[in-house]
Design an enzyme around this catalytic site. Sequence first.
Site, mmCIF file in Angstrom:
data_model
loop_
_atom_site.group_PDB
_atom_site.id
_atom_site.type_symbol
_atom_site.label_atom_id
_atom_site.label_comp_id
_atom_site.label_asym_id
_atom_site.label_seq_id
_atom_site.Cartn_x
_atom_site.Cartn_y
_atom_site.Cartn_z
ATOM 1 N N ASN A 295 -11.200 45.333 104.223
ATOM 2 C CA ASN A 295 -12.136 44.546 105.040
ATOM 3 C C ASN A 295 -12.386 45.136 106.421
ATOM 4 O O ASN A 295 -13.478 44.985 106.958
ATOM 5 C CB ASN A 295 -11.585 43.114 105.181
ATOM 6 N N TYR B 188 -23.601 53.354 110.143
ATOM 7 C CA TYR B 188 -22.846 52.197 109.634
ATOM 8 C C TYR B 188 -23.336 51.829 108.231
ATOM 9 O O TYR B 188 -22.540 51.667 107.299
ATOM 10 C CB TYR B 188 -23.005 51.015 110.585
ATOM 11 N N LYS C 189 -21.338 51.866 104.418
ATOM 12 C CA LYS C 189 -21.208 50.713 103.531
ATOM 13 C C LYS C 189 -21.855 50.985 102.163
ATOM 14 O O LYS C 189 -21.356 50.553 101.123
ATOM 15 C CB LYS C 189 -21.829 49.480 104.188
ATOM 16 N N ILE D 202 -22.732 36.765 109.521
ATOM 17 C CA ILE D 202 -21.560 35.889 109.519
ATOM 18 C C ILE D 202 -21.061 35.736 110.956
ATOM 19 O O ILE D 202 -21.047 36.706 111.725
ATOM 20 C CB ILE D 202 -20.430 36.481 108.631
ATOM 21 N N ASP E 231 -2.898 51.088 112.345
ATOM 22 C CA ASP E 231 -4.256 51.641 112.417
ATOM 23 C C ASP E 231 -4.534 52.310 111.072
ATOM 24 O O ASP E 231 -3.865 53.294 110.708
ATOM 25 C CB ASP E 231 -4.333 52.643 113.565
ATOM 26 N N ILE E 232 -5.521 51.812 110.343
ATOM 27 C CA ILE E 232 -5.775 52.358 109.005
ATOM 28 C C ILE E 232 -6.309 53.790 109.063
ATOM 29 O O ILE E 232 -6.309 54.491 108.061
ATOM 30 C CB ILE E 232 -6.747 51.468 108.174
ATOM 31 N N ALA F 20 -24.837 53.631 106.112
ATOM 32 C CA ALA F 20 -24.498 54.683 105.143
ATOM 33 C C ALA F 20 -23.044 54.575 104.688
ATOM 34 O O ALA F 20 -22.736 54.775 103.509
ATOM 35 C CB ALA F 20 -24.757 56.062 105.759
HETATM 36 N N1 LIG Z 1 -19.896 39.599 110.607
HETATM 37 C C1 LIG Z 1 -20.936 40.025 109.911
HETATM 38 O O1 LIG Z 1 -22.052 39.529 110.114
HETATM 39 C C2 LIG Z 1 -20.760 41.085 108.850
HETATM 40 C C3 LIG Z 1 -21.862 41.387 108.046
HETATM 41 C C4 LIG Z 1 -21.734 42.348 107.057
HETATM 42 C C5 LIG Z 1 -20.533 43.004 106.872
HETATM 43 N N2 LIG Z 1 -19.471 42.724 107.667
HETATM 44 C C6 LIG Z 1 -18.226 43.455 107.423
HETATM 45 O O2 LIG Z 1 -17.150 42.538 107.321
HETATM 46 C C7 LIG Z 1 -15.936 43.186 107.686
HETATM 47 C C8 LIG Z 1 -15.193 42.292 108.685
HETATM 48 O O3 LIG Z 1 -15.977 42.207 109.862
HETATM 49 P P1 LIG Z 1 -15.991 40.945 110.838
HETATM 50 O O4 LIG Z 1 -17.385 40.499 110.933
HETATM 51 O O5 LIG Z 1 -14.940 39.984 110.477
HETATM 52 O O6 LIG Z 1 -15.711 41.696 112.230
HETATM 53 P P2 LIG Z 1 -14.458 41.776 113.185
HETATM 54 O O7 LIG Z 1 -14.074 40.408 113.641
HETATM 55 O O8 LIG Z 1 -14.817 42.802 114.220
HETATM 56 O O9 LIG Z 1 -13.300 42.311 112.239
HETATM 57 C C9 LIG Z 1 -12.982 43.654 112.040
HETATM 58 C C10 LIG Z 1 -11.474 43.771 112.101
HETATM 59 O O10 LIG Z 1 -11.110 45.104 111.739
HETATM 60 C C11 LIG Z 1 -9.999 45.486 112.528
HETATM 61 N N3 LIG Z 1 -9.978 46.932 112.630
HETATM 62 C C12 LIG Z 1 -10.956 47.721 113.166
HETATM 63 N N4 LIG Z 1 -10.572 49.000 113.113
HETATM 64 C C13 LIG Z 1 -9.332 49.022 112.536
HETATM 65 C C14 LIG Z 1 -8.413 50.059 112.241
HETATM 66 N N5 LIG Z 1 -8.676 51.334 112.543
HETATM 67 N N6 LIG Z 1 -7.242 49.728 111.665
HETATM 68 C C15 LIG Z 1 -6.951 48.440 111.380
HETATM 69 N N7 LIG Z 1 -7.787 47.413 111.634
HETATM 70 C C16 LIG Z 1 -8.971 47.713 112.221
HETATM 71 C C17 LIG Z 1 -10.225 44.794 113.883
HETATM 72 O O11 LIG Z 1 -9.004 44.476 114.547
HETATM 73 P P3 LIG Z 1 -8.285 45.483 115.596
HETATM 74 O O12 LIG Z 1 -9.341 45.866 116.585
HETATM 75 O O13 LIG Z 1 -7.178 44.673 116.182
HETATM 76 O O14 LIG Z 1 -7.780 46.611 114.773
HETATM 77 C C18 LIG Z 1 -10.910 43.486 113.476
HETATM 78 O O15 LIG Z 1 -9.981 42.425 113.360
HETATM 79 C C19 LIG Z 1 -16.325 44.548 108.252
HETATM 80 O O16 LIG Z 1 -16.107 45.535 107.271
HETATM 81 C C20 LIG Z 1 -17.811 44.398 108.532
HETATM 82 O O17 LIG Z 1 -18.474 45.638 108.463
HETATM 83 C C21 LIG Z 1 -19.560 41.772 108.656
#
Ligand SMILES: NC(=O)c1ccc[n+]([C@@H]2O[C@H](COP(=O)([O-])OP(=O)(O)OC[C@H]3O[C@@H](n4cnc5c(N)ncnc54)[C@H](OP(=O)(O)O)[C@@H]3O)[C@@H](O)[C@H]2O)c1
Length: 253
Positions: free
Chosen positions: A90, A154, A158, A187, A63-64, A156
């Site tokens: 990420n 959220y 980013k 995405i 857990d980060i 803010a």
């Molecule tokens: N998808 C989009 O449309 C989109 C758009 C803009 C920006 N983003 C950004 O892209 C990044 C990746 O998002 P994603 O879309 O791929 O979503 P996601 O599938 O929900 O991925 C987020 C990952 O972060 C892990 N995580 C969450 N809290 C954590 C913690 N405390 N310690 C370690 N790992 C943790 C989660 O796994 P666990 O729960 O197993 O820890 C999950 O695998 C994020 O920063 C998001 O804000 C996504």
Amino acid sequence: MDTSTAPQSRRIAVVTGAGTGIGRATARAFAAGGAQVLAVGRRAEPLHETAAGHPRITPLTADITAEGGPERIVRTAREAHGRLDVLVNNAGIVRGGALGALTPEMIDPQIATNLIAPILLAQAALPLLEAAGGVIVNVSTSVGQRAWPGSSVYAATKTALELLTRSWAVELAPRGIRVVAVAPGAIETPIGEHQGLTPERRAAVREWQLAHTPLGRIGRPEEVARAITQLASPEASFTTGVVLPVDGGAVVA
Ligand SMILES: NC(=O)c1ccc[n+]([C@@H]2O[C@H](COP(=O)([O-])OP(=O)(O)OC[C@H]3O[C@@H](n4cnc5c(N)ncnc54)[C@H](OP(=O)(O)O)[C@@H]3O)[C@@H](O)[C@H]2O)c1
């Protein structure tokens, strides 16, 4: 210092949030390029799915936001490989809520995950990144660059991460470390499910995203992963402090 010229086959990358979505695609993209990857997340099962069939990916359940979590992640990389070339911040979470309805339970985890943890990870990784001439890649968002009603906290976190990217790029340039960011648009990942949105709400969000994305489709995690590996590559050795939108044109529309 080898000034970021280590061949891909010798490079070591830490990718947080690597069990799903963009993080999974990024871990696999680095591994496909020959790097060894430490894939970090809280749940073991998705991390093992990420690593299945990819022998260069090693899952690390962590857990980060936990006390000592960032230091343990960097220590694991050092003990396993003796170096660190790329840190991809990420992992991120979204907890919506408009002003007036916000609670500490909605605010605190977003700040801890999206902002404080990347700071502590980057700080813990500095000595190894400096020794390798390494790169930090932060994952921001292109949605909410102007305003994001209902997800202001959220957005803010980013926006702050982008300012950290520019500030660290200048601070760390004399030490041979580059700092960049990607800003994904809409995405295809499970982020909406992880946020707890109902299928109906996710469908409404998707409709809005499609209407606001000039390329007229939702992006794939692999498209963001490619931008991350390219920015992290030694071929991008004169690029630092940038935030690259990967959003189908959303931010300029
Ligand atoms: N998808 C989009 O449309 C989109 C758009 C803009 C920006 N983003 C950004 O892209 C990044 C990746 O998002 P994603 O879309 O791929 O979503 P996601 O599938 O929900 O991925 C987020 C990952 O972060 C892990 N995580 C969450 N809290 C954590 C913690 N405390 N310690 C370690 N790992 C943790 C989660 O796994 P666990 O729960 O197993 O820890 C999950 O695998 C994020 O920063 C998001 O804000 C996504």
